[in-house]
Design a protein around this motif. Structure first.
Motif, PDB file in Angstrom:
ATOM      1  N   CYS A  29      16.095   7.535   2.958  1.00  0.00           N
ATOM      2  CA  CYS A  29      15.819   6.495   1.960  1.00  0.00           C
ATOM      3  C   CYS A  29      15.372   7.077   0.612  1.00  0.00           C
ATOM      4  O   CYS A  29      15.996   6.857  -0.406  1.00  0.00           O
ATOM      5  CB  CYS A  29      14.742   5.569   2.531  1.00  0.00           C
ATOM      6  SG  CYS A  29      14.007   4.415   1.372  1.00  0.00           S
ATOM      7  N   ARG A  30      14.292   7.803   0.622  1.00  0.00           N
ATOM      8  CA  ARG A  30      13.783   8.517  -0.549  1.00  0.00           C
ATOM      9  C   ARG A  30      13.311   7.628  -1.691  1.00  0.00           C
ATOM     10  O   ARG A  30      13.186   8.100  -2.823  1.00  0.00           O
ATOM     11  CB  ARG A  30      14.841   9.501  -1.065  1.00  0.00           C
ATOM     12  CG  ARG A  30      15.216  10.536  -0.030  1.00  0.00           C
ATOM     13  CD  ARG A  30      16.143  11.581  -0.575  1.00  0.00           C
ATOM     14  NE  ARG A  30      15.601  12.163  -1.801  1.00  0.00           N
ATOM     15  CZ  ARG A  30      16.269  13.005  -2.566  1.00  0.00           C
ATOM     16  NH1 ARG A  30      17.477  13.377  -2.248  1.00  0.00           N
ATOM     17  NH2 ARG A  30      15.727  13.485  -3.637  1.00  0.00           N
ATOM     18  N   TYR A  31      13.086   6.360  -1.425  1.00  0.00           N
ATOM     19  CA  TYR A  31      12.627   5.491  -2.511  1.00  0.00           C
ATOM     20  C   TYR A  31      11.229   5.893  -2.989  1.00  0.00           C
ATOM     21  O   TYR A  31      10.862   5.602  -4.113  1.00  0.00           O
ATOM     22  CB  TYR A  31      12.594   4.019  -2.055  1.00  0.00           C
ATOM     23  CG  TYR A  31      13.935   3.327  -2.047  1.00  0.00           C
ATOM     24  CD1 TYR A  31      15.119   4.051  -2.019  1.00  0.00           C
ATOM     25  CD2 TYR A  31      14.023   1.944  -2.088  1.00  0.00           C
ATOM     26  CE1 TYR A  31      16.349   3.414  -2.012  1.00  0.00           C
ATOM     27  CE2 TYR A  31      15.250   1.302  -2.088  1.00  0.00           C
ATOM     28  CZ  TYR A  31      16.410   2.035  -2.037  1.00  0.00           C
ATOM     29  OH  TYR A  31      17.619   1.396  -2.028  1.00  0.00           O
ATOM     30  N   CYS A  32      10.462   6.514  -2.118  1.00  0.00           N
ATOM     31  CA  CYS A  32       9.078   6.829  -2.484  1.00  0.00           C
ATOM     32  C   CYS A  32       8.920   8.213  -3.104  1.00  0.00           C
ATOM     33  O   CYS A  32       7.798   8.634  -3.393  1.00  0.00           O
ATOM     34  CB  CYS A  32       8.162   6.661  -1.279  1.00  0.00           C
ATOM     35  SG  CYS A  32       8.066   4.940  -0.770  1.00  0.00           S
ATOM     36  N   ILE A  81      13.666   8.169   8.628  1.00  0.00           N
ATOM     37  CA  ILE A  81      14.142   7.069   7.774  1.00  0.00           C
ATOM     38  C   ILE A  81      13.796   7.354   6.309  1.00  0.00           C
ATOM     39  O   ILE A  81      14.619   7.150   5.412  1.00  0.00           O
ATOM     40  CB  ILE A  81      13.563   5.725   8.264  1.00  0.00           C
ATOM     41  CG1 ILE A  81      14.164   5.398   9.641  1.00  0.00           C
ATOM     42  CG2 ILE A  81      13.866   4.609   7.280  1.00  0.00           C
ATOM     43  CD1 ILE A  81      13.646   4.139  10.281  1.00  0.00           C
ATOM     44  N   CYS A  82      12.610   7.861   6.067  1.00  0.00           N
ATOM     45  CA  CYS A  82      12.235   8.209   4.690  1.00  0.00           C
ATOM     46  C   CYS A  82      13.193   9.223   4.089  1.00  0.00           C
ATOM     47  O   CYS A  82      13.548   9.143   2.920  1.00  0.00           O
ATOM     48  CB  CYS A  82      10.827   8.786   4.639  1.00  0.00           C
ATOM     49  SG  CYS A  82       9.557   7.564   4.942  1.00  0.00           S
ATOM     50  N   CYS A 122       3.047   4.159  -0.439  1.00  0.00           N
ATOM     51  CA  CYS A 122       4.326   4.084   0.252  1.00  0.00           C
ATOM     52  C   CYS A 122       4.315   2.986   1.305  1.00  0.00           C
ATOM     53  O   CYS A 122       5.357   2.611   1.811  1.00  0.00           O
ATOM     54  CB  CYS A 122       4.673   5.426   0.882  1.00  0.00           C
ATOM     55  SG  CYS A 122       3.566   5.885   2.198  1.00  0.00           S
ATOM     56  N   CYS A 144       7.207  -0.063   0.843  1.00  0.00           N
ATOM     57  CA  CYS A 144       8.267   0.167   1.838  1.00  0.00           C
ATOM     58  C   CYS A 144       9.018  -1.108   2.187  1.00  0.00           C
ATOM     59  O   CYS A 144       8.450  -2.079   2.691  1.00  0.00           O
ATOM     60  CB  CYS A 144       7.701   0.794   3.099  1.00  0.00           C
ATOM     61  SG  CYS A 144       9.022   1.228   4.240  1.00  0.00           S
ATOM     62  N   GLN A 145      10.327  -1.051   1.965  1.00  0.00           N
ATOM     63  CA  GLN A 145      11.187  -2.182   2.334  1.00  0.00           C
ATOM     64  C   GLN A 145      11.284  -2.306   3.847  1.00  0.00           C
ATOM     65  O   GLN A 145      11.781  -3.310   4.353  1.00  0.00           O
ATOM     66  CB  GLN A 145      12.571  -1.970   1.724  1.00  0.00           C
ATOM     67  CG  GLN A 145      13.164  -0.618   2.097  1.00  0.00           C
ATOM     68  CD  GLN A 145      14.473  -0.294   1.361  1.00  0.00           C
ATOM     69  OE1 GLN A 145      15.287  -1.151   1.146  1.00  0.00           O
ATOM     70  NE2 GLN A 145      14.638   0.963   0.980  1.00  0.00           N
ATOM     71  N   TYR A 146      10.839  -1.307   4.577  1.00  0.00           N
ATOM     72  CA  TYR A 146      10.921  -1.322   6.042  1.00  0.00           C
ATOM     73  C   TYR A 146       9.551  -1.433   6.711  1.00  0.00           C
ATOM     74  O   TYR A 146       9.406  -1.148   7.898  1.00  0.00           O
ATOM     75  CB  TYR A 146      11.632  -0.055   6.539  1.00  0.00           C
ATOM     76  CG  TYR A 146      12.999   0.120   5.923  1.00  0.00           C
ATOM     77  CD1 TYR A 146      13.978  -0.849   6.110  1.00  0.00           C
ATOM     78  CD2 TYR A 146      13.310   1.242   5.163  1.00  0.00           C
ATOM     79  CE1 TYR A 146      15.233  -0.703   5.538  1.00  0.00           C
ATOM     80  CE2 TYR A 146      14.570   1.390   4.592  1.00  0.00           C
ATOM     81  CZ  TYR A 146      15.519   0.419   4.783  1.00  0.00           C
ATOM     82  OH  TYR A 146      16.754   0.556   4.221  1.00  0.00           O
ATOM     83  N   ILE A 194       7.843   0.603   9.519  1.00  0.00           N
ATOM     84  CA  ILE A 194       7.343   1.877   8.996  1.00  0.00           C
ATOM     85  C   ILE A 194       5.976   1.685   8.357  1.00  0.00           C
ATOM     86  O   ILE A 194       5.766   0.770   7.574  1.00  0.00           O
ATOM     87  CB  ILE A 194       8.345   2.459   7.990  1.00  0.00           C
ATOM     88  CG1 ILE A 194       9.606   2.850   8.760  1.00  0.00           C
ATOM     89  CG2 ILE A 194       7.766   3.659   7.254  1.00  0.00           C
ATOM     90  CD1 ILE A 194      10.619   3.556   7.943  1.00  0.00           C
ATOM     91  N   PHE A 202       6.570  13.467  -0.051  1.00  0.00           N
ATOM     92  CA  PHE A 202       8.008  13.219  -0.041  1.00  0.00           C
ATOM     93  C   PHE A 202       8.791  14.429  -0.522  1.00  0.00           C
ATOM     94  O   PHE A 202       9.890  14.705  -0.058  1.00  0.00           O
ATOM     95  CB  PHE A 202       8.317  11.965  -0.854  1.00  0.00           C
ATOM     96  CG  PHE A 202       7.697  10.762  -0.229  1.00  0.00           C
ATOM     97  CD1 PHE A 202       8.343  10.104   0.808  1.00  0.00           C
ATOM     98  CD2 PHE A 202       6.437  10.337  -0.589  1.00  0.00           C
ATOM     99  CE1 PHE A 202       7.754   9.024   1.442  1.00  0.00           C
ATOM    100  CE2 PHE A 202       5.832   9.260   0.037  1.00  0.00           C
ATOM    101  CZ  PHE A 202       6.500   8.609   1.055  1.00  0.00           C
TER     102      PHE A 202
HETATM  103  S1  SF4 Z   1      10.557   2.873   1.151  1.00  0.00           S
HETATM  104 FE1  SF4 Z   1       9.792   3.204   3.256  1.00  0.00          FE
HETATM  105  S2  SF4 Z   1      11.420   4.350   4.251  1.00  0.00           S
HETATM  106 FE2  SF4 Z   1      11.783   4.519   2.058  1.00  0.00          FE
HETATM  107  S3  SF4 Z   1      10.766   6.431   1.439  1.00  0.00           S
HETATM  108 FE3  SF4 Z   1       9.307   4.742   1.138  1.00  0.00          FE
HETATM  109  S4  SF4 Z   1       8.110   4.684   3.040  1.00  0.00           S
HETATM  110 FE4  SF4 Z   1       9.963   5.864   3.474  1.00  0.00          FE
END
Ligand code: SF4
Ligand SMILES: Cc1cc2nc3c(=O)[nH]c(=O)nc-3n(C[C@H](O)[C@H](O)[C@H](O)COP(=O)(O)OP(=O)(O)OC[C@H]3O[C@@H](n4cnc5c(N)ncnc54)[C@H](O)[C@@H]3O)c2cc1C
Ligand code: SF4
Lengths: 368, 482
Positions: A20-23, A16-17, A57, A61-63, A71, A30
């Motif tokens: 997503c790659r937000y982090c 999922i990361c 992270c 994390c939105q998840y 997560i 990452f």
């Molecule tokens: S926001 Fe969550 S899913 Fe997205 S990169 Fe960060 S830890 Fe991973």
């Protein structure tokens, strides 16, 4: 303990990361994730050991739970790391050593203390044991230098061999290859800097970790520095003292303002501040990104560090009293336990983290 | 400060200068700005603390004009280019003066955001996303909101979670209070000025059904479940002027296996141009190669929404392995097309017939290892680009559903973020920012990063103006502020 479940959870999170790659930018994990297409158990072990557990992270994390993806990278990674320590440990211990690491470390240390105290008692008459030692022989009257050096040397040597074997296996699983090549030379200074500065606990933009909750802090990073450099100072103190004794023929005890005493006292204090700080952060922080099964080994490591430094300082402070012999014996017992336990406690994280950082730097270099 | 349930009654007995309804990006910007302008502020958020922040928690970037390359963006992006991009995607459905001023002000928000704790992905860090028009939030929208909430708490803004505002009380166009459900009871909360930042209406399935009928049951909502638009509907019912199109949604094609709500960015399916897409009957329905730019997401979303049962299936063979971006779920895989169809509960012979016809129509094939995709002929619909025969097992499928991002209905506002009424006047003490008024600027289409940009710019304006109104008591006797 690594269960297929832990691997599955971590793999799911990593997949999922990757989507997503937000982090991206918080830490090297990452970036390393990006460079590896696969997600085998070995890939996961590599990534987990790169993680410095800063928890950025998790809070970002939105998840994260209560989301159904649930997560929790720092928690998953800490479980996988513990499994790395178990899987690569050599000689391979019974599983219980890692499963009940807190109990194991405490028991082993108590045993080591009992043995050193008994042995030193056997070496000296009881009447001599409980007398202040102001004579020339100093500490070595309690444990003769030769014995001290050979026992400590053997313990450190065993640990080194064990750690080397573990490292080689870990390195092979991370992808193998010769450790010394020109790519390593190019990235070595970065890696040394990363290890010594804990750059990856900087939050990417230097604002720090989420030590206790959503707010940013550098406390944990500084505690690690205090502990690590405190340990370095103590080691330096020991080395200087041996040089004084065996090269320069200056006999212990040394005055309060001598180099070994200043280094040792400073180091011991740093050590205590660091380890106690770690404990405090752990006790007062939000437990949700923490794996409960990891707590035993965490507290065991902190406890070991605290008694190591505490007993060392006690020897220094009370060296002119009747309690010195027994304190020294206890301290030596703890030192012995510390070195023997290196491969079997959470302290071992240092070698895996460093190897993973080196690997990550090499892969980044190769991708350029 | 977070208010505990026992102090909720205190919130309703006290008169705040400014009450902010909704705790997403726009709400936090408004609350912090109002506080920094000297007002006492209460923020009401419908979700629990863990789920606070609406759609903003799923955002990843914001679009800002800039005249110089910097640490976070390369090149430059002048207001004029931003404006042209906006005109292009909206086909002119925008309020030019609001849009122009939003664009100009976007150039100045980053230092303020950083002061409030926002962090951005630097170009030099691990993030290698090329980024000229947008700046990426380090950790994404949830990290941004965490920082804003901390700042709000530090500034002494009171926050009530699990508090749903259900209606406004107006008195001659002036808002006197709101009714909120909190701690299991209804309370009236008074204030001198109000800022509405309660987001969109897209997660109200009943509302969706008005336009889509039962098809709406097959939709997934990409963002928060707390976007039911109670306050948007209430304001419109009480005479606020509407803006945008109530029958339009931003919809993208998402993985059908994603959660009903909050699937966020990762559920979006990226690789549709690489294969074929069939409906429940196993038939192709659109030229998969036609759109390869960012507009393709919304095009496919709307196409899937119109498919029978609101479901479609993207089918690939192993030649494209490794070409697509990593996805949320692994594809559904089978060694033959027939088995794949069976796994998907589709009629194998129709899917096989579609694939065979498609393969026969492909004009270019694979030469050795080099991919030279072509196009199809003599087949409807054509595939105009990226056509490769689907013949190399294993075969993969991503099932698709429409994923709703936001809707295009809002309240009309003026330059100072006042809510405008249908009688042409403004409500002097009611302000709106964010999704609830975004259609003033973005009447249709989408530009990556504009949602957060609109919320930040108008949230700041609304907060400042609300504080100003509350402190001065009247907005009439003052010079215009920009
Ligand atoms: S926001 Fe969550 S899913 Fe997205 S990169 Fe960060 S830890 Fe991973
Ligand atoms: C998956 C996804 C990805 C996106 N990515 C981006 C992106 O990268 N860049 C970008 O610019 N935009 C993006 N957007 C759009 C962006 O999220 C929105 O434009 C923006 O978040 C709107 O902010 P807001 O504060 O107006 O609303 P929201 O963030 O939705 O906040 C509204 C808040 O109000 C609360 N609320 C609602 N009703 C009530 C009520 N009756 N009483 C009390 N509280 C209430 C909600 O709980 C919520 O916290 C994305 C949207 C989605 C769904
Ligand atoms: S180091 Fe921090 S940001 Fe990186 S993976 Fe570990 S907890 Fe997450």
């Amino acid at each position: 303990m690594q269960t297929p479940e832990a691997i599955k959870t971590a793999r799911r999170a990593i997949e999922i990361c990757k989507a997503c790659r937000y982090c991206d930018g918080y830490c090297i994990v990452f970036e390393a994730m990006e460079l590896r297409r696969g997600c085998t158990a070995a890939d996961i072990g590599y990534l987990a050991n790169l993680c410095h557990n800063c928890r950025n992270c998790y809070y970002a994390c939105q998840y994260a739970p209560p989301h159904e993806f649930a997560i929790n990278l720092p928690k998953s990674f800490s479980e996988i790391r513990m499994d790395t320590y178990r899987r690569y440990a050599w000689p391979h211990p019974p599983d219980i050593i890692f499963r009940r690491n807190g109990v194991a470390v405490a028991t082993f240390t108590a045993l080591a203390i009992a043995i050193t105290v008994t042995l030193t008692l056997m070496l000296r008459s009881p009447s001599g044991y409980f007398k202040p030692h102001l004579d020339q022989a100093g500490f070595y009257a309690i444990v003769p230098w030769k014995i001290m050096v050979s026992v400590a040397g053997a313990a450190i040597g065993m640990s080194l061999v064990s750690l080397t074997v573990s490292l080689r296996r870990f390195w092979r699983d991370m992808g193998g290859g010769r450790i010394f090549n020109d790519r390593v030379i190019r990235v070595l200074s970065t890696v040394i800097y990363d290890v010594l500065s804990l750059r990856n606990m900087g939050g990417g933009e230097g604002h720090g970790c989420n030590d206790r909750d959503e707010s940013f802090s550098r406390a944990r990073r500084y505690c690690h520095h205090a502990t690590f450099y405190g340990f370095m100072l103590c080691s330096a103190s020991t080395i200087v003292a041996s040089v004084y004794d065996h090269v320069l023929n200056w006999r212990a005890p040394y005055p309060l303002l001598s180099i070994p005493v200043v280094l040792g006292t400073g180091g011991g204090l740093c050590f205590i501040v660091g380890a106690a700080g770690f404990g405090l952060i752990k006790l007062t922080g939000d437990p949700s990104p923490v794996s409960r099964s990891m707590l035993g080994s965490d507290y065991a490591m902190l406890g070991l560090l605290l008694v190591l430094a505490g007993s060392g300082l006690a020897v220094l402070a009370l060296r002119d009293t009747a309690g010195m012999s027994i304190l020294l014996a206890i301290h030596l017992g703890i030192v012995l336990s510390f070195f023997l336990l290196l491969p079997y406690s959470k302290l071992v994280h240092g070698i895996y983290r460093t190897a993973a950082l080196l690997r990550a730097a090499m892969e980044r270099e190769a991708s350029k | 400060m977070r208010l505990l349930p026992s102090t909720r009654s205190f919130a309703s007995s006290r008169i705040y200068d400014v009450v902010v309804v909704g705790g997403g990006n726009a709400g936090l910007c408004a609350a912090i700005m109002a506080r920094q302008s000297g007002a006492t502020v209460l923020l009401l958020e419908q979700a629990a603390r863990d789920l606070r922040g609406g759609n903003s928690r799923h955002a990843r970037n914001l679009r800002v004009a800039h005249r110089m390359p910097g640490r976070y963006m390369h090149g430059l992006y002048l207001p004029n280019e931003y404006w042209e991009d906006l005109i292009r995607v909206t086909a002119g459905q925008t309020n030019a003066s609001l849009a122009r001023s939003m664009i100009d002000q976007s150039a100045h928000v980053m230092p303020w955001m950083a002061q409030c704790g926002a962090r951005f992905q630097s170009l030099r860090s691990g993030a290698r996303r090329p980024s000229r028009k947008t700046v990426f939030l380090l950790g994404g929208g949830k990290a941004l909101l965490n920082a804003y909430y901390l700042t709000a708490e530090r500034l002494g803004i009171d926050i009530l979670y699990e508090t749903e505002v259900v209606s406004f009380h107006f008195d001659g166009g002036i808002a006197r209070g709101v009714t909120a459900l909190t701690g299991g009871a209804a309370a009236t909360i008074h204030a001198k000025a109000f800022v509405v930042t309660s987001g969109g209406i897209q997660s109200d399935i009943d509302w969706l059904k008005r336009y889509w009928g039962d098809a709406a049951d097959g939709f997934l909502i990409r963002g928060t479940a707390y976007a039911k638009g109670q306050i948007l509907k209430d304001l419109l019912d009480q005479g606020a002027a509407p803006v945008g199109n109530p029958a339009q949604w931003h919809i993208v094609a998402v993985d059908a296996r994603a959660p009903k709500f909050d699937g966020g960015i990762v559920s979006r399916i990226d690789c549709l141009p690489l294969g074929i897409v069939v409906d429940r009957n196993g038939r192709r329905f659109h030229d998969e190669g036609a759109n390869i730019g960012p507009e393709r997401y919304a095009i496919w979303g709307n196409l899937v929404a119109q498919c029978p049962s609101q479901i479609a299936y993207a089918i690939f063979d192993s030649k494209i392995d490794g070409l697509s971006r990593p996805s949320l779920y692994p594809p559904i895989r089978a060694p033959t097309i027939a088995e794949l169809a069976a796994k998907l509960a589709l009629n194998p012979s129709s899917v096989m017939a579609t694939v065979d016809a498609f393969n026969a129509a492909v004009q270019n094939t694979l030469h050795g290892k080099s991919v030279s995709p072509g196009h199809t002929e003599y087949i409807a619909p054509l595939k105009s680009r990226w056509a490769l025969p689907i013949d190399t097992p294993p075969f993969d499928c991503f099932p698709l559903r429409p994923g709703v991002t936001f809707n295009y209905l809002g309240v009309k506002v003026d330059q100072n973020a006042h809510v405008l009424m249908t009688n042409g006047r403004e409500s002097p003490n009611t302000f709106a920012a964010g999704s609830i008024m975004a259609a003033n600027v973005l009447g249709r289409g989408y530009l990556a990063g504009i949602g957060i940009a609109i919320g930040t710019v108008f949230g700041r304006i609304a907060g400042r103006e609300a504080a100003y109104y509350a402190n001065s008591g009247s907005h009439k006797d003052r010079a215009p502020r920009h």
